[in-house]
Design a protein around this motif. Structure first.
Motif, PDB file in Angstrom:
ATOM      1  N   UNK A   1       0.834  -1.201   0.000  1.00  0.00           N
ATOM      2  CA  UNK A   1       0.000   0.000   0.000  1.00  0.00           C
ATOM      3  C   UNK A   1       0.870   1.253   0.000  1.00  0.00           C
ATOM      4  N   UNK A   2       1.894   1.266   0.852  1.00  0.00           N
ATOM      5  CA  UNK A   2       2.799   2.420   0.901  1.00  0.00           C
ATOM      6  C   UNK A   2       3.537   2.578  -0.421  1.00  0.00           C
ATOM      7  N   UNK A   3       3.915   1.445  -1.022  1.00  0.00           N
ATOM      8  CA  UNK A   3       4.663   1.497  -2.268  1.00  0.00           C
ATOM      9  C   UNK A   3       3.854   2.042  -3.431  1.00  0.00           C
ATOM     10  N   UNK A   4       2.623   1.571  -3.596  1.00  0.00           N
ATOM     11  CA  UNK A   4       1.821   2.055  -4.732  1.00  0.00           C
ATOM     12  C   UNK A   4       1.440   3.519  -4.527  1.00  0.00           C
ATOM     13  N   UNK A   5       1.231   3.922  -3.273  1.00  0.00           N
ATOM     14  CA  UNK A   5       0.912   5.330  -3.008  1.00  0.00           C
ATOM     15  C   UNK A   5       2.109   6.216  -3.336  1.00  0.00           C
ATOM     16  N   UNK A   6       3.317   5.774  -2.948  1.00  0.00           N
ATOM     17  CA  UNK A   6       4.518   6.554  -3.243  1.00  0.00           C
ATOM     18  C   UNK A   6       4.811   6.594  -4.736  1.00  0.00           C
ATOM     19  N   UNK A   7       4.371   5.574  -5.450  1.00  0.00           N
ATOM     20  CA  UNK A   7       4.533   5.545  -6.901  1.00  0.00           C
ATOM     21  C   UNK A   7       3.609   6.555  -7.573  1.00  0.00           C
TER      22      UNK A   7
ATOM     23  N   UNK B   1      11.559   8.227  -9.185  1.00  0.00           N
ATOM     24  CA  UNK B   1      12.460   7.071  -9.271  1.00  0.00           C
ATOM     25  C   UNK B   1      12.665   6.372  -7.922  1.00  0.00           C
ATOM     26  N   UNK B   2      12.322   5.091  -7.891  1.00  0.00           N
ATOM     27  CA  UNK B   2      12.565   4.269  -6.705  1.00  0.00           C
ATOM     28  C   UNK B   2      11.678   4.560  -5.520  1.00  0.00           C
ATOM     29  N   UNK B   3      10.714   5.473  -5.682  1.00  0.00           N
ATOM     30  CA  UNK B   3       9.918   5.899  -4.517  1.00  0.00           C
ATOM     31  C   UNK B   3       9.089   4.761  -3.951  1.00  0.00           C
ATOM     32  N   UNK B   4       8.485   3.961  -4.819  1.00  0.00           N
ATOM     33  CA  UNK B   4       7.641   2.868  -4.342  1.00  0.00           C
ATOM     34  C   UNK B   4       8.431   1.832  -3.580  1.00  0.00           C
ATOM     35  N   UNK B   5       9.571   1.446  -4.126  1.00  0.00           N
ATOM     36  CA  UNK B   5      10.408   0.445  -3.460  1.00  0.00           C
ATOM     37  C   UNK B   5      10.914   0.989  -2.127  1.00  0.00           C
ATOM     38  N   UNK B   6      11.343   2.250  -2.131  1.00  0.00           N
ATOM     39  CA  UNK B   6      11.869   2.821  -0.891  1.00  0.00           C
ATOM     40  C   UNK B   6      10.793   2.919   0.189  1.00  0.00           C
ATOM     41  N   UNK B   7       9.576   3.296  -0.196  1.00  0.00           N
ATOM     42  CA  UNK B   7       8.500   3.414   0.799  1.00  0.00           C
ATOM     43  C   UNK B   7       8.158   2.061   1.392  1.00  0.00           C
TER      44      UNK B   7
END
Length: 426
Positions: free
Chosen positions: A311-317, A404-410
């Motif tokens: 959930x955090x990853x898709x939101x950050x994406x 860039x990389x926001x979803x993975x990082x979150x």
């Protein structure tokens, strides 16, 4: 005829051994099975009344009582997909003419209503918009108005990803003398489910989602009150003899799904009903054993962590999450497909380029959302991060400006402390 004597043209048409491609199944189910479940399914077969077989059935029942959180002895498997369990429960509990109430908040509520109609019930439905759930007061109002014999309610509907709260529903049903059945196919194992504490009379599931197995076996539980109803149904021969009219007789119209006969088969006398699907029994036993070894709450916590990370990853994406997030299942998230992105082509790119499967949805949500699952063996860090990384690449390919990389990082941030639920057994 030996292989050497088979004509070449015929030999050319014989396919090779089954060899599926490598996939990471991150849709709404089915998902990758636990490795130990696959190993269990390859175990040698025994006869259906071999002492090993009957003991395995007894062990399986005990393990599933733990999964369902019930002391009821009436925990069995229905050989078939999760829909077989649903049909067995409804056709065995519903008498012709019974009023059945089905609250619908997604595709699978419609399925319960259809099966109840086929069981010759007088079906009443209430509906709420997809992406929402029912307040207990709305269900109680309908119960008072309809006066049903049975309430049939999905717990987790993967078409919308919503999780219907059940904790207060059992008390409502008990107060009004209503049987309470829930379809927990999409939710059991990855979300709380307390059969006894919540007053469930019947519940069914399938192995292919949070339970981490293949489709083909349907765990089912019945309360003592539900067993009495099932036992009170006449067999078809007795019904015809007593009523003189098979259309009006109170018998279970299915032989295969007659829970009275299935309970006799799983009971101490092991009365023959069908030949148990041995390899699927092994699978169901191992799915429940994995949960017992890891710990039921630990498995739920692992799903909660993986779901929160996705959930955090898709939101950050930059994706918009569909529905009431406060009532979302922990094991699947629905995201709005960005404008201009061809949803099915993007899903195909995930599959062909990365070997990752995500899902679309049904009805009003078809082509509008993707459904991304984190369940069973795939409710783990590497599966979540790999999926988010691949999704970012595909979104960029179709012109979406993704940080860039926001979803993975979150997502990784939620896993950074190595907290509970960081990993998968099996």
């Amino acid at each position: 005829m030996t292989a050497a004597e088979i004509p070449a043209a015929i030999l050319a048409e014989i396919p090779g051994p089954i060899d599926p491609p490598h996939r990471l199944l991150m849709g709404p189910g089915p998902v990758d099975a636990y490795p130990s479940v696959l190993r269990a399914m390859s175990a040698r077969l025994v006869g259906q009344y071999d002492p090993f077989m009957t003991e395995a059935m007894t062990q399986t029942q005990a393990l599933w009582r733990h999964v369902w959180s019930t002391t009821s002895p009436a925990c069995v498997l229905v050989d078939g997909t999760s829909r077989a369990g649903i049909e067995a429960a409804l056709v065995s509990l519903i008498r012709p003419g019974d009023r059945v109430l089905v609250p619908i908040f997604g595709r699978f509520g419609h399925l319960l209503a259809e099966i109840a109609e086929r069981a010759m019930a007088e079906v009443h439905t209430i509906e709420t918009p997809w992406g929402q759930v029912f307040a207990p007061s709305a269900i109680e109002e309908a119960v008072v108005r309809v006066r049903p014999t049975l309430l049939a309610l999905v717990q987790g509907d993967t078409s919308t990803t919503m999780l219907q709260p059940l904790a207060e529903i059992g008390e409502i049903c008990e107060r009004h003398g209503v049987l309470f059945y829930s379809d927990a196919t999409a939710s059991l194992g990855g979300n709380p489910f307390e059969a006894d504490a919540w007053g469930l009379d019947a519940a069914t599931a399938g192995l292919q989602k949070c339970l981490g197995g293949p489709s083909g076996s349907a765990p089912l539980m019945l309360s003592e009150r539900a067993v009495e109803v099932v036992r009170g149904r006449k067999r078809i021969e007795a019904g015809i003899r007593e009523a003189g009219d098979p259309q009006s007789a109170d018998f279970v119209r299915s032989n295969y799904f007659d829970l009275g006969m299935i309970l006799d088969y799983w009971g101490p006398r092991r009365l023959n009903h069908h030949t148990e699907a041995t390899s699927m029994l092994y699978a169901a036993r191992e799915c429940a054993r994995v949960i017992a070894l890891e710990g039921r709450q630990a498995v739920i916590d692992r799903h909660a962590l993986a779901g929160a990370a996705m959930l955090a990853g898709v939101a950050a994406t930059g994706l918009t999450v569909f529905g009431d997030v406060a009532h979302k299942m922990s094991n699947v998230v629905a995201v709005e497909i960005p404008d201009g992105v061809p949803g099915d082509l993007a899903r195909a790119a995930m599959l062909t380029d990365f070997g990752i499967e995500i899902g679309t949805s049904f009805g009003p949500l078809h082509g509008r959302v993707w459904r991304i699952g984190t369940m069973g063996y795939n409710a783990r860090r590497d599966a979540v991060l790999t999926t988010l990384a691949a999704l970012e690449v595909v979104l960029r390919r179709y012109g979406v400006a993704v940080p860039p990389g926001a979803g993975v990082e979150a997502a990784a941030a939620l896993y950074s402390d190595g907290g509970p639920g960081d990993g998968a057994a099996g």
